[in-house]
Write a protein that holds these residues in place. Structure first.
Motif, PDB file in Angstrom:
ATOM      1  N   THR A 128       1.050  -0.801  -0.245  1.00  0.00           N
ATOM      2  CA  THR A 128       0.051  -0.174  -0.290  1.00  0.00           C
ATOM      3  C   THR A 128       0.926   1.101   0.071  1.00  0.00           C
ATOM      4  O   THR A 128      -0.029   2.350  -0.604  1.00  0.00           O
ATOM      5  N   ARG A 129       2.265   1.556   0.612  1.00  0.00           N
ATOM      6  CA  ARG A 129       3.124   1.992   0.332  1.00  0.00           C
ATOM      7  C   ARG A 129       3.625   2.444  -0.890  1.00  0.00           C
ATOM      8  O   ARG A 129       4.645   3.294  -0.880  1.00  0.00           O
ATOM      9  N   SER A 130       3.250   1.689  -1.737  1.00  0.00           N
ATOM     10  CA  SER A 130       4.268   1.917  -3.349  1.00  0.00           C
ATOM     11  C   SER A 130       3.293   2.685  -3.789  1.00  0.00           C
ATOM     12  O   SER A 130       2.684   3.252  -3.458  1.00  0.00           O
ATOM     13  N   GLU A 131       4.146   3.660  -4.868  1.00  0.00           N
ATOM     14  CA  GLU A 131       4.055   4.321  -6.208  1.00  0.00           C
ATOM     15  C   GLU A 131       2.653   3.154  -6.983  1.00  0.00           C
ATOM     16  O   GLU A 131       2.767   2.414  -7.418  1.00  0.00           O
ATOM     17  N   PRO A 132       2.234   3.626  -6.920  1.00  0.00           N
ATOM     18  CA  PRO A 132       0.754   3.102  -8.010  1.00  0.00           C
ATOM     19  C   PRO A 132       1.132   3.206  -9.681  1.00  0.00           C
ATOM     20  O   PRO A 132       1.898   4.071  -9.992  1.00  0.00           O
TER      21      PRO A 132
END
Length: 255
Positions: A128-132
């Motif tokens: 969830t903390r990754s860039e989409p």
């Protein structure tokens, strides 16, 4: 989804399905954390593919979190493949009337189902903390069930129950994680040639007999065939919430 320059955690990555998938992911440019309890083999696979080994029990929160942290330190975590599992066989009540020890059922469920859930929740939290990326996608969780979830044989109540749980949680987990841009799929393999069958002439004869029960092709599956399907489910961004049988059309008989 493009896994290049991303990290992936593969549980059970020291051998069999996990090792084949770890190699496939590394070939696509991912940094792979090989999570397993088999330290010697795990380190060999990790060294071979330029990845990292993590000694961990999939049902242990702290150990899995450490493996996830290792992955995140290398590159954004975008892939989890759950291949760790086991299938001890014992009837619920033996012929002499002795019931199965409850701890054997609990152990199978803890490794196969609780372990898969534990790894998924911790890996997904990191994703969830990754860039989409495209379509807002941040990651993929891929579970491994078994055809035993549908065609459980005599002596497979613990294994079938655990793998049935993996099948059952696939769609609701995909729905849970959709708001975070994370997809969830499951592969249910049939009879696959892994180290569990051993080696030598006796083992080869046994595997040939098992393979004859497959509709077509009449052989055991290869770990590389699992890895090929795994990569499709990981990279095809429209595959979500699905359970796919990989079994040569076999339907297991009672025994």
């Amino acid at each position: 989804m493009d896994v290049t320059s991303s990290s992936a955690v593969v549980t059970g990555g020291a051998s069999g399905l996990g090792a084949a998938t770890a190699r496939a992911l590394a070939a696509r440019g991912a940094h792979v954390v090989v999570l397993d309890r088999q330290e010697e083999n795990g380190r060999k696979v990790a060294a071979e593919i330029g990845g990292t080994f993590a000694l961990a029990d999939v049902s242990d929160e702290e150990q899995v979190q450490s493996a996830v942290d290792t992955a995140v330190a290398a590159a954004p975590l975008r892939v989890l493949v759950n291949c760790a599992g086991l299938g001890p066989a014992q009837r619920i009540v033996e012929r002499d009337g002795t019931p199965i020890p409850l701890k054997k059922f609990e152990f199978a469920v803890r490794v196969n189902l609780v372990g898969s859930y534990n790894c998924a929740r911790l890996a997904a939290a990191a994703m969830t903390r990754s860039e989409p990326g495209a379509d807002g996608e941040k990651g993929v969780v891929l579970h491994t069930a078994s055809v035993a979830a549908f065609d459980g044989q005599i002596g497979q109540t613990p294994y079938a129950a655990a793998k049935g749980g993996v099948v059952g949680m696939t769609l609701p987990m995909a729905r849970d994680l959709a708001i975070h841009g994370i997809r969830v799929n499951t592969i249910a393999p049939g009879l696959v040639d892994t180290p569990i069958y051993g080696t030598g002439d006796k083992a080869d004869a046994f595997k040939a007999k098992l393979g004859a029960s497959v509709v077509f092709p009449q052989r055991l599956g290869y770990a590389e065939e699992y890895a090929t399907l795994a990569m499709e489910l990981i990279t095809n961004s429209y595959m979500n919430g699905e359970v796919v049988r990989l079994d040569g059309a076999i339907r297991l008989p009672p025994r």
